[in-house]
Scaffold this motif. Structure first.
Motif, PDB file in Angstrom:
ATOM      1  N   GLY A 133      -9.321   5.221  -1.568  1.00 41.38           N
ATOM      2  CA  GLY A 133      -9.313   5.704  -2.946  1.00 41.38           C
ATOM      3  C   GLY A 133      -8.887   4.619  -3.920  1.00 41.38           C
ATOM      4  N   LEU A 134      -7.847   3.854  -3.543  1.00 41.37           N
ATOM      5  CA  LEU A 134      -7.385   2.748  -4.387  1.00 41.37           C
ATOM      6  C   LEU A 134      -8.479   1.705  -4.564  1.00 41.37           C
ATOM      7  CD1 LEU A 134      -5.000   1.378  -5.891  1.00 41.37           C
ATOM      8  CD2 LEU A 134      -4.399   0.296  -3.710  1.00 41.37           C
ATOM      9  N   ILE A 135      -9.184   1.403  -3.480  1.00 46.38           N
ATOM     10  CA  ILE A 135     -10.274   0.421  -3.540  1.00 46.38           C
ATOM     11  C   ILE A 135     -11.390   0.914  -4.463  1.00 46.38           C
ATOM     12  CG2 ILE A 135     -12.117  -0.661  -2.180  1.00 46.38           C
ATOM     13  CD1 ILE A 135     -10.086  -0.600   0.220  1.00 46.38           C
ATOM     14  N   VAL A 136     -11.783   2.176  -4.303  1.00 45.24           N
ATOM     15  CA  VAL A 136     -12.862   2.744  -5.120  1.00 45.24           C
ATOM     16  C   VAL A 136     -12.484   2.730  -6.603  1.00 45.24           C
ATOM     17  CG1 VAL A 136     -14.118   4.867  -5.668  1.00 45.24           C
ATOM     18  CG2 VAL A 136     -13.834   4.152  -3.278  1.00 45.24           C
ATOM     19  N   PHE A 137     -11.276   3.189  -6.928  1.00 50.85           N
ATOM     20  CA  PHE A 137     -10.842   3.196  -8.324  1.00 50.85           C
ATOM     21  C   PHE A 137     -10.721   1.766  -8.863  1.00 50.85           C
ATOM     22  CE2 PHE A 137      -9.533   7.624  -7.605  1.00 50.85           C
ATOM     23  CZ  PHE A 137      -9.924   8.182  -8.820  1.00 50.85           C
ATOM     24  N   GLY A 138     -10.265   0.847  -7.988  1.00 49.38           N
ATOM     25  CA  GLY A 138     -10.143  -0.541  -8.411  1.00 49.38           C
ATOM     26  C   GLY A 138     -11.483  -1.133  -8.807  1.00 49.38           C
ATOM     27  N   PHE A 139     -12.504  -0.887  -8.007  1.00 49.52           N
ATOM     28  CA  PHE A 139     -13.839  -1.399  -8.329  1.00 49.52           C
ATOM     29  C   PHE A 139     -14.430  -0.670  -9.534  1.00 49.52           C
ATOM     30  CE2 PHE A 139     -13.963  -3.036  -3.836  1.00 49.52           C
ATOM     31  CZ  PHE A 139     -14.094  -4.374  -4.197  1.00 49.52           C
ATOM     32  N   ALA A 140     -14.081   0.603  -9.690  1.00 46.47           N
ATOM     33  CA  ALA A 140     -14.585   1.365 -10.836  1.00 46.47           C
ATOM     34  C   ALA A 140     -14.034   0.823 -12.150  1.00 46.47           C
ATOM     35  CB  ALA A 140     -14.228   2.841 -10.683  1.00 46.47           C
ATOM     36  N   PHE A 141     -12.776   0.345 -12.101  1.00 46.54           N
ATOM     37  CA  PHE A 141     -12.138  -0.202 -13.307  1.00 46.54           C
ATOM     38  C   PHE A 141     -12.065  -1.730 -13.262  1.00 46.54           C
ATOM     39  CE2 PHE A 141     -10.694   4.174 -13.159  1.00 46.54           C
ATOM     40  CZ  PHE A 141     -10.770   4.561 -14.495  1.00 46.54           C
ATOM     41  N   LEU A 142     -12.978  -2.335 -12.515  1.00 42.49           N
ATOM     42  CA  LEU A 142     -13.031  -3.791 -12.401  1.00 42.49           C
ATOM     43  C   LEU A 142     -13.205  -4.432 -13.786  1.00 42.49           C
ATOM     44  CD1 LEU A 142     -14.808  -5.842  -9.725  1.00 42.49           C
ATOM     45  CD2 LEU A 142     -15.441  -6.268 -12.091  1.00 42.49           C
ATOM     46  N   LYS A 143     -12.505  -5.522 -14.011  1.00 46.39           N
ATOM     47  CA  LYS A 143     -12.585  -6.227 -15.289  1.00 46.39           C
ATOM     48  C   LYS A 143     -13.522  -7.419 -15.135  1.00 46.39           C
ATOM     49  CE  LYS A 143      -7.846  -4.983 -16.532  1.00 46.39           C
ATOM     50  NZ  LYS A 143      -6.492  -5.491 -16.876  1.00 46.39           N
ATOM     51  N   ASP A 146       6.679  -9.675  -5.370  1.00 46.04           N
ATOM     52  CA  ASP A 146       5.429  -9.800  -4.594  1.00 46.04           C
ATOM     53  C   ASP A 146       4.669  -8.481  -4.443  1.00 46.04           C
ATOM     54  OD1 ASP A 146       5.939 -12.467  -4.358  1.00 46.04           O
ATOM     55  OD2 ASP A 146       6.335 -12.455  -2.201  1.00 46.04           O
ATOM     56  N   ARG A 147       4.996  -7.483  -5.226  1.00 44.16           N
ATOM     57  CA  ARG A 147       4.355  -6.164  -5.072  1.00 44.16           C
ATOM     58  C   ARG A 147       3.027  -6.133  -5.818  1.00 44.16           C
ATOM     59  NH1 ARG A 147      10.213  -3.147  -5.765  1.00 44.16           N
ATOM     60  NH2 ARG A 147      10.959  -3.687  -3.680  1.00 44.16           N
ATOM     61  N   VAL A 148       2.030  -6.797  -5.218  1.00 41.62           N
ATOM     62  CA  VAL A 148       0.709  -6.934  -5.839  1.00 41.62           C
ATOM     63  C   VAL A 148       0.077  -5.572  -6.075  1.00 41.62           C
ATOM     64  CG1 VAL A 148      -1.583  -7.963  -5.610  1.00 41.62           C
ATOM     65  CG2 VAL A 148       0.409  -9.138  -4.670  1.00 41.62           C
ATOM     66  N   ALA A 149       0.184  -4.687  -5.114  1.00 47.17           N
ATOM     67  CA  ALA A 149      -0.452  -3.369  -5.233  1.00 47.17           C
ATOM     68  C   ALA A 149       0.113  -2.587  -6.412  1.00 47.17           C
ATOM     69  CB  ALA A 149      -0.273  -2.584  -3.938  1.00 47.17           C
ATOM     70  N   VAL A 150       1.413  -2.732  -6.670  1.00 48.35           N
ATOM     71  CA  VAL A 150       2.020  -2.052  -7.812  1.00 48.35           C
ATOM     72  C   VAL A 150       1.425  -2.587  -9.108  1.00 48.35           C
ATOM     73  CG1 VAL A 150       4.160  -1.673  -9.093  1.00 48.35           C
ATOM     74  CG2 VAL A 150       4.170  -1.552  -6.596  1.00 48.35           C
ATOM     75  N   GLY A 188      -2.479   2.902 -15.189  1.00 46.00           N
ATOM     76  CA  GLY A 188      -1.477   2.925 -16.246  1.00 46.00           C
ATOM     77  C   GLY A 188      -0.088   3.162 -15.686  1.00 46.00           C
ATOM     78  N   SER A 189       0.752   3.830 -16.452  1.00 46.96           N
ATOM     79  CA  SER A 189       2.151   4.025 -16.039  1.00 46.96           C
ATOM     80  C   SER A 189       2.285   4.852 -14.763  1.00 46.96           C
ATOM     81  CB  SER A 189       2.933   4.706 -17.168  1.00 46.96           C
ATOM     82  OG  SER A 189       2.326   5.942 -17.516  1.00 46.96           O
ATOM     83  N   ALA A 190       1.269   5.685 -14.473  1.00 48.99           N
ATOM     84  CA  ALA A 190       1.319   6.497 -13.247  1.00 48.99           C
ATOM     85  C   ALA A 190       1.059   5.657 -12.002  1.00 48.99           C
ATOM     86  CB  ALA A 190       0.299   7.626 -13.317  1.00 48.99           C
ATOM     87  N   GLY A 191       0.557   4.433 -12.187  1.00 42.33           N
ATOM     88  CA  GLY A 191       0.202   3.581 -11.058  1.00 42.33           C
ATOM     89  C   GLY A 191       1.359   3.276 -10.137  1.00 42.33           C
ATOM     90  N   THR A 192       2.527   3.058 -10.714  1.00 38.75           N
ATOM     91  CA  THR A 192       3.706   2.732  -9.906  1.00 38.75           C
ATOM     92  C   THR A 192       4.048   3.875  -8.963  1.00 38.75           C
ATOM     93  OG1 THR A 192       4.590   1.312 -11.646  1.00 38.75           O
ATOM     94  CG2 THR A 192       6.147   2.093  -9.991  1.00 38.75           C
ATOM     95  N   ILE A 193       4.005   5.097  -9.486  1.00 38.18           N
ATOM     96  CA  ILE A 193       4.318   6.267  -8.660  1.00 38.18           C
ATOM     97  C   ILE A 193       3.271   6.451  -7.569  1.00 38.18           C
ATOM     98  CG2 ILE A 193       4.549   8.784  -8.676  1.00 38.18           C
ATOM     99  CD1 ILE A 193       5.663   8.534 -11.513  1.00 38.18           C
ATOM    100  N   ILE A 194       1.996   6.244  -7.927  1.00 35.68           N
ATOM    101  CA  ILE A 194       0.906   6.402  -6.945  1.00 35.68           C
ATOM    102  C   ILE A 194       1.100   5.440  -5.775  1.00 35.68           C
ATOM    103  CG2 ILE A 194      -1.572   6.034  -6.585  1.00 35.68           C
ATOM    104  CD1 ILE A 194      -1.969   7.076  -9.475  1.00 35.68           C
ATOM    105  N   ILE A 195       1.377   4.172  -6.079  1.00 33.65           N
ATOM    106  CA  ILE A 195       1.563   3.183  -5.009  1.00 33.65           C
ATOM    107  C   ILE A 195       2.832   3.470  -4.216  1.00 33.65           C
ATOM    108  CG2 ILE A 195       2.131   0.755  -4.563  1.00 33.65           C
ATOM    109  CD1 ILE A 195      -0.807   1.252  -4.908  1.00 33.65           C
ATOM    110  N   ALA A 196       3.889   3.895  -4.904  1.00 31.09           N
ATOM    111  CA  ALA A 196       5.132   4.216  -4.190  1.00 31.09           C
ATOM    112  C   ALA A 196       4.895   5.303  -3.144  1.00 31.09           C
ATOM    113  CB  ALA A 196       6.204   4.654  -5.183  1.00 31.09           C
TER     114      ALA A 196
END
Length: 471
Positions: free
Chosen positions: A181-191, A296-300, A308-316
């Motif tokens: 899911g993280l990979i899919v969303f990451g590619f969807a919001f690719l810059k 070193d918390r790249v995923a965060v 956005g701000s919810a990202g930290t909680i999602i990765i945690a």
């Protein structure tokens, strides 16, 4: 433990074994170590190259181990393979290193990672707080929570392999789906601008040191190889523990088939996810952002850019799920190595007994104690860097054992033969030697402590006495 079983119960099918492989591999490393790899390599191309090389080595080793697992489908896995190919001393040194550092310090590191990310949701578990002040030693709430997790998972696994199996399969499937899911969303919001910058044809293979402050340092040609080897310490640690399924062979249905197949499937799944995750990082974050991620918390950092701000909680939450499931697999499988050592007269005899649930309960609790002590010490992180060298050395010795056994036991039954033999095993051995030699030359601090730990096992072995060994 008044009632005891004399043998393990085969309770794990192919899916269970595959989930053990994948679940034991995926802990917290994939969320963190890419920062250090990026600092050492300085380019997107080399970042992905390091993960691809590590994935190739891991898959090659797993396919090679398939032959040994089919020949010796016994509890203890790699320990047994080394004993059969070499002698009891070599296998004991592996078991000694496994018990003192490799498995127990890894369990501690993964448990503390769980606690650290719990602190994102519950700050009272922060590693920066002091829960107990013992003078020269201060213990944080994160360390105490990590011990609670280790004890809880140990207790669950003393209740039988089915209890551990449910946790392993559930948590591994959850974290695989979460990573996808993280990979899919990451590619969807690719810059597009970030992607273009990171994958610019003139820069993507420019190997250099990238400092946190943004400055760069060039390498000499030889030092560049050392930088790649140093980078692989993190990726190898993140991809390690795939062999844990071999330790629990006595509890797998049709082990001659399912262990080798689960090794192949599990390592392929994890390698693909690891590479895709890192490609996603390069589409969301600049190389400087990856290299300078807080702690070193790249995923965060990436998740914050995506959600956005919810990202930290999602990765945690993702890392809590990942590390909890990973530790379950490590705890479940590790005690089977000590069980095999005890059967050979090289460990406390009680460790070689199974409880009424057909698991080595005493071995599980001893492992729990040592892992908890590592968690309290706070020194497991440096040790894990230092033993990557030793882990690869034992992998090489085990794969060389395939050649030895082909010659010494040519008529032995081999339900499965190593894929690509002899070419792929030889390639792994060459790559492993190159990795170890480069670390010895350029990062000796990553090598000698691990070697000392291994060598300390020699007097211990002779103190116990070779005459105790059961053939």
């Amino acid at each position: 433990m008044s009632q005891e079983n004399t043998s393990f119960k085969p309770s794990l099918g192919l899916i269970d074994a595959t989930m053990l492989v994948a679940g034991s591999m995926i802990g917290s490393g994939i969320f963190i170590v890419s920062a250090d790899i990026t600092r050492n390599t300085g380019s997107a191309g080399w970042l992905i190259f390091v993960w691809l090389v590590t994935g190739f080595m891991t898959l090659t080793a797993a396919l090679s181990y398939g032959e040994l697992s089919a020949m010796f489908p016994k509890a203890g896995g790699q320990y047994v393979y080394l004993k059969e190919a070499y002698n009891p001393l070599i296998s004991f040194l592996y078991g000694w290193s496994f018990f003192t550092v490799i498995q127990t310090a890894t369990i501690a590191a993964v448990a503390v990672a769980f606690a650290k990310f719990t602190a994102y949701l519950l700050p009272q578990f922060s590693e920066d707080l002091v829960a107990l002040n013992l003078g020269i030693v201060q213990i944080s709430p994160a360390q105490l929570l990590s011990i609670v997790v280790i004890v809880l998972l140990t207790f669950i696994n003393t209740r039988g392999v089915n209890s551990g199996k449910i946790i392993q399969t559930t948590f591994t499937l959850t974290k695989l789906l979460s990573l996808l899911g993280l990979i899919v969303f990451g590619f969807a919001f690719l810059k597009p601008e970030v992607w273009a910058q990171n994958w610019d044809s003139a820069a993507m293979w420019d190997l250099h040191k990238l400092n946190i402050d943004g400055s760069v340092e060039s390498y000499t040609t030889i030092a560049a190889f050392g930088a790649i080897a140093a980078s692989m310490v993190g990726s190898i640690f993140s991809s390690d523990s795939w062999n844990n399924v071999t330790f629990i062979a006595g509890e797998i249905k049709n082990p001659q088939r399912n262990i080798g197949l689960s090794l192949a499937l599990g390592t392929i799944i994890v390698t693909v996810i690891y590479v895709l995750t890192n490609i996603m990082y390069t589409g969301v974050l600049s190389l400087q952002d990856i290299a300078s991620s807080d702690k070193d918390r790249v995923a965060v950092t990436a998740s914050h850019e995506i959600f956005g701000s919810a990202g930290t909680i999602i990765i945690a939450v993702m890392i809590m799920i990942s590390t909890f499931g990973c530790n379950n697999g490590l705890i479940m499988s590790g005690a089977r190595v000590y069980y095999s050592m005890a059967k050979d007269g090289l460990f406390f005899p009680k460790v070689g007994q199974l409880n009424k649930n057909a698991v080595p309960e005493f071995g599980l609790w001893i492992q729990c104690v040592i892992a908890s002590l590592w968690a309290l010490s706070g020194k497991y992180g440096n040790l894990l860097d230092m033993i990557s060298f030793v882990v690869v050395v034992f992998y090489m010795l085990t794969i060389i054992g395939i050649f030895i056994l082909r010659k010494s036991r040519p008529d032995a039954e081999r339900p499965y033969k190593a894929f690509g033999y002899p070419f792929l095993p030889v390639i792994y051995i060459i790559m492993g030697i190159a990795f170890c030699v480069l670390l010895i030359i350029y990062k000796p601090e990553y090598t000698w402590p691990g070697l000392i730990i291994v060598l300390l096992g020699i007097p211990v072995y002779y103190f116990i006495g070779k005459k105790q060994i059961v053939p």
